[in-house]
Scaffold this motif. Structure first.
Motif, PDB file in Angstrom:
ATOM      1  N   VAL A 191      15.762   4.900 -42.603  1.00 29.60           N
ATOM      2  CA  VAL A 191      16.812   5.565 -41.824  1.00 29.60           C
ATOM      3  C   VAL A 191      18.148   5.549 -42.567  1.00 29.60           C
ATOM      4  N   GLY A 194      19.481   8.646 -47.731  1.00 33.49           N
ATOM      5  CA  GLY A 194      19.675  10.087 -47.630  1.00 33.49           C
ATOM      6  C   GLY A 194      18.323  10.776 -47.726  1.00 33.49           C
ATOM      7  N   HIS A 195      18.198  11.934 -47.104  1.00 34.10           N
ATOM      8  CA  HIS A 195      16.894  12.597 -47.037  1.00 34.10           C
ATOM      9  C   HIS A 195      16.956  14.030 -47.559  1.00 34.10           C
ATOM     10  N   ASP A 208      11.397  16.351 -37.900  1.00 41.49           N
ATOM     11  CA  ASP A 208      12.542  16.000 -37.063  1.00 41.49           C
ATOM     12  C   ASP A 208      12.202  16.147 -35.592  1.00 41.49           C
ATOM     13  N   GLN A 212      12.657  12.865 -33.244  1.00 40.78           N
ATOM     14  CA  GLN A 212      13.655  12.833 -32.170  1.00 40.78           C
ATOM     15  C   GLN A 212      13.041  12.351 -30.863  1.00 40.78           C
ATOM     16  N   LYS A 217      16.684   9.029 -36.162  1.00 35.95           N
ATOM     17  CA  LYS A 217      17.617  10.016 -36.704  1.00 35.95           C
ATOM     18  C   LYS A 217      17.740   9.825 -38.211  1.00 35.95           C
ATOM     19  N   ARG A 218      17.641  10.938 -38.947  1.00 34.82           N
ATOM     20  CA  ARG A 218      17.777  10.894 -40.404  1.00 34.82           C
ATOM     21  C   ARG A 218      19.092  11.536 -40.834  1.00 34.82           C
ATOM     22  N   ARG A 219      19.554  11.129 -42.017  1.00 30.00           N
ATOM     23  CA  ARG A 219      20.751  11.747 -42.590  1.00 30.00           C
ATOM     24  C   ARG A 219      20.302  12.710 -43.685  1.00 30.00           C
ATOM     25  N   ALA A 220      20.312  13.979 -43.369  1.00 31.71           N
ATOM     26  CA  ALA A 220      19.885  14.994 -44.329  1.00 31.71           C
ATOM     27  C   ALA A 220      21.009  15.252 -45.327  1.00 31.71           C
ATOM     28  N   GLU A 221      20.744  14.977 -46.600  1.00 29.35           N
ATOM     29  CA  GLU A 221      21.735  15.215 -47.653  1.00 29.35           C
ATOM     30  C   GLU A 221      21.409  16.467 -48.459  1.00 29.35           C
ATOM     31  N   SER A 223      18.904  20.109 -48.151  1.00 30.57           N
ATOM     32  CA  SER A 223      17.942  20.906 -47.393  1.00 30.57           C
ATOM     33  C   SER A 223      17.450  22.052 -48.271  1.00 30.57           C
ATOM     34  N   ARG A 239      17.010   9.272 -52.854  1.00 27.30           N
ATOM     35  CA  ARG A 239      16.727   9.909 -51.579  1.00 27.30           C
ATOM     36  C   ARG A 239      15.228   9.844 -51.261  1.00 27.30           C
TER      37      ARG A 239
END
Length: 303
Positions: A191, A194-195, A208, A212, A217-221, A223, A239
């Motif tokens: 968690v 960064g993802h 996601d 949820q 909750k993930r931190r998308a860095e 996409s 990541r």
């Protein structure tokens, strides 16, 4: 042929006009001259007592009456095609039919190569058009613009038949030199990292949606639009990418990555193949659906 004084041939022109919103493009689509298409539009306007398409700047915009006609007209034509144009039998070795499939790059890289090999053996003349899935790909299926849709169960349309093609599990993918690749990959480490995520046409990553429900909750860095790109995008970083395991195993053959089990709960993905209800008894699609299942069996036996 006429129905209630309407020349039914005009429905083809109306469908093209409402889809293309351009006389020239509609004419090209239906192999008519622009003057013939303009004449068809004039006759349609007279019959419906509505402008149907109006010039707004450089574009033609549909009227509210035209919008209300768009789906019913397409539905009629799809039904006619399924009932009249479909051949009573399908002989693979003699066919040159074109099949149009809406798929993700996950399916393109995993199942489709095996499908192509099997199809070429049985039906070398058959053609394929693989199209990317955009927002609401079900609409293309309903409008007869695609023969099959391969998509996760949670995104299938409830209005058309489908069957399960395969199940897939998710895994964590890391750069082999990342500090996350050493030691246990705990939920806290997962968690906090960064993802790299994939956002398809609807803008929401499938995993996601699952996470949820569990409060993760993930931190998308980063996409991307491509599932295959995730493995490439973690290389040289700390990541994490959450990927389909089959795809991750393919990427591991040529990338310096490490694959770990997910430390958070994500259910298996059920991948379904779906078709228009009017085409359930289409012999060609019945053959293709069976071939897709055979392709999955060959893919998994190869691994």
């Amino acid at each position: 042929m006429r129905f209630n004084k309407l020349d039914l041939n005009l429905l083809v022109a109306l469908d093209a006009l409402l889809t293309e919103q351009s006389i020239s493009r509609a004419a090209e689509k239906t192999h008519l001259s622009q003057s013939a298409m303009s004449n068809a539009l004039a006759r349609l306007r007279e019959y419906f007592d509505d402008e149907l398409l109006v010039q707004v700047g450089r574009k033609m915009e549909p009227t509210s009456r035209a919008e209300s006609l768009k789906d019913p007209v397409r539905d009629i034509l799809v039904r006619v095609e399924a009932s009249v144009a479909t051949q009573p039998e399908f002989v693979p070795a003699q066919s040159s039919r074109l099949f149009r499939l809406l798929i993700s790059d996950y399916t393109l890289m995993t199942v489709i190569p095996h499908l192509q090999k099997l199809a070429y053996r049985q039906a070398p003349g058959v053609q394929f058009d693989f199209r990317p899935q955009t927002t609401q790909p079900q609409r293309a299926l309903e409008r007869g613009e695609a023969d099959l849709l391969i998509i996760p169960k949670d995104f299938c349309s409830a209005n058309h038949p489908s069957e399960k093609l395969l199940e897939e599990v998710f895994c964590s993918v890391l750069w082999s030199e990342s500090h996350l690749a050493t030691g246990e990959l705990t939920e806290d480490r997962y968690v906090a990292a960064g993802h790299v995520v994939v956002q398809p046409g609807d803008g929401r990553a499938l995993e996601d949606w699952f996470m949820q429900q569990s409060g993760v909750k993930r931190r998308a860095e980063v996409s991307s639009f491509s599932f295959l790109s995730q493995a490439h995008l973690v290389v040289g970083t700390h990541r994490i990418a959450t990927m389909h395991r089959r795809l991750a195993m393919m990427a591991k053959r040529f990338l310096p990555i490490t694959i770990r089990d997910l430390p958070v709960p994500v259910p298996r993905m059920e991948q379904l193949v779906q078709w228009h209800e009017y085409k359930t008894n289409d012999p060609g699609l019945m053959w293709l659906r069976k071939l897709l299942k055979d392709a999955v069996m060959e893919m998994d036996s190869a691994h």
